[in-house]
Design a protein around this motif. Structure first.
Motif, mmCIF file in Angstrom:
data_model
loop_
_atom_site.group_PDB
_atom_site.id
_atom_site.type_symbol
_atom_site.label_atom_id
_atom_site.label_comp_id
_atom_site.label_asym_id
_atom_site.label_seq_id
_atom_site.Cartn_x
_atom_site.Cartn_y
_atom_site.Cartn_z
ATOM 1 N N GLY A 62 0.783 -1.224 0.000
ATOM 2 C CA GLY A 62 0.000 0.000 0.000
ATOM 3 C C GLY A 62 0.813 1.272 0.000
ATOM 4 O O GLY A 62 0.275 2.339 -0.226
ATOM 5 N N SER A 63 2.111 1.192 0.274
ATOM 6 C CA SER A 63 2.894 2.423 0.331
ATOM 7 C C SER A 63 3.409 2.828 -1.039
ATOM 8 O O SER A 63 3.915 3.928 -1.202
ATOM 9 C CB SER A 63 4.065 2.277 1.304
ATOM 10 O OG SER A 63 4.969 1.310 0.818
ATOM 11 N N ALA A 64 3.298 1.946 -2.003
ATOM 12 C CA ALA A 64 3.770 2.250 -3.346
ATOM 13 C C ALA A 64 2.651 2.946 -4.129
ATOM 14 O O ALA A 64 2.095 2.411 -5.075
ATOM 15 C CB ALA A 64 4.214 0.985 -4.058
ATOM 16 N N LYS A 65 2.318 4.139 -3.681
ATOM 17 C CA LYS A 65 1.269 4.904 -4.333
ATOM 18 C C LYS A 65 1.806 5.495 -5.627
ATOM 19 O O LYS A 65 2.908 6.027 -5.663
ATOM 20 C CB LYS A 65 0.825 6.048 -3.419
ATOM 21 C CG LYS A 65 -0.580 5.951 -2.955
ATOM 22 C CD LYS A 65 -0.926 7.160 -2.134
ATOM 23 C CE LYS A 65 -2.406 7.237 -1.933
ATOM 24 N NZ LYS A 65 -2.783 8.369 -1.147
ATOM 25 N N LYS A 66 1.017 5.393 -6.653
ATOM 26 C CA LYS A 66 1.438 5.964 -7.916
ATOM 27 C C LYS A 66 1.205 7.469 -7.888
ATOM 28 O O LYS A 66 0.154 7.942 -7.453
ATOM 29 C CB LYS A 66 0.647 5.360 -9.074
ATOM 30 C CG LYS A 66 0.999 3.929 -9.362
ATOM 31 C CD LYS A 66 0.256 3.445 -10.583
ATOM 32 C CE LYS A 66 0.610 2.016 -10.903
ATOM 33 N NZ LYS A 66 -0.133 1.527 -12.067
ATOM 34 N N LYS A 67 2.183 8.181 -8.355
ATOM 35 C CA LYS A 67 2.053 9.617 -8.442
ATOM 36 C C LYS A 67 1.338 9.934 -9.747
ATOM 37 O O LYS A 67 1.639 9.368 -10.788
ATOM 38 C CB LYS A 67 3.439 10.265 -8.424
ATOM 39 C CG LYS A 67 3.410 11.730 -8.169
ATOM 40 C CD LYS A 67 4.813 12.258 -7.963
ATOM 41 C CE LYS A 67 4.752 13.726 -7.629
ATOM 42 N NZ LYS A 67 6.079 14.272 -7.432
ATOM 43 N N ARG A 68 0.365 10.804 -9.671
ATOM 44 C CA ARG A 68 -0.385 11.097 -10.880
ATOM 45 C C ARG A 68 0.446 11.955 -11.822
ATOM 46 O O ARG A 68 1.339 12.695 -11.400
ATOM 47 C CB ARG A 68 -1.712 11.775 -10.560
ATOM 48 C CG ARG A 68 -1.583 13.194 -10.066
ATOM 49 C CD ARG A 68 -2.969 13.792 -9.850
ATOM 50 N NE ARG A 68 -2.849 15.089 -9.246
ATOM 51 C CZ ARG A 68 -2.999 16.225 -9.897
ATOM 52 N NH1 ARG A 68 -3.302 16.228 -11.170
ATOM 53 N NH2 ARG A 68 -2.847 17.372 -9.276
#
Length: 133
Positions: free
Chosen positions: A83-89
């Protein structure tokens, strides 16, 4: 702890309370206390059993890792947090173009705070559409 429960722990208080009670009532209370005690023991035993099973599983996994030549540190270092590997828009494309106070051409996406040159021009009667790219 409430006064009632603390009086149950004191034998003198318990005897004084029991003096005015019928033997049938005392027997009923005793049976209910036995049920409560048994429930607590079963819960404690279940918790201990879960902890024992978990310890056995950990020991088994540790042995499997050692057989394959993998250390626990290597395993932990190679794990990625879930869950910490959020994609940056992706950055938004600019929609508006304006000239700032220093006569430099700037761009604005239309999101966030309106730049002051555009805000001032709108206040003077211009339209936001006049700044479209």
């Amino acid at each position: 702890m409430s006064f009632t429960l603390s009086s149950l722990k004191n034998i003198r208080s318990l005897r004084a309370q029991a003096r005015n009670m019928a033997t049938e009532d005392l027997t009923e209370i005793l049976e209910k206390l036995k049920v409560v005690v048994n429930e607590r023991r079963e819960a404690a035993n279940a918790t201990a059993e879960e902890a024992r099973e978990k310890a056995e599983k950990l020991a088994m996994y540790r042995e499997l890792l050692l057989e394959d030549g993998i250390s626990a540190a290597e395993l932990v270092n190679n794990l990625q947090p879930a869950g910490s590997a959020k994609k940056k828009r992706a950055p938004r494309p600019a929609k508006y173009k304006y000239t700032d106070e220093n006569n430099e051409i700037r761009h604005w996406t239309g999101q966030g705070r309106t730049p002051s040159p555009i805000k001032n021009a709108i206040a003077q009667g211009q339209s936001l559409n006049d700044f479209l790219i």
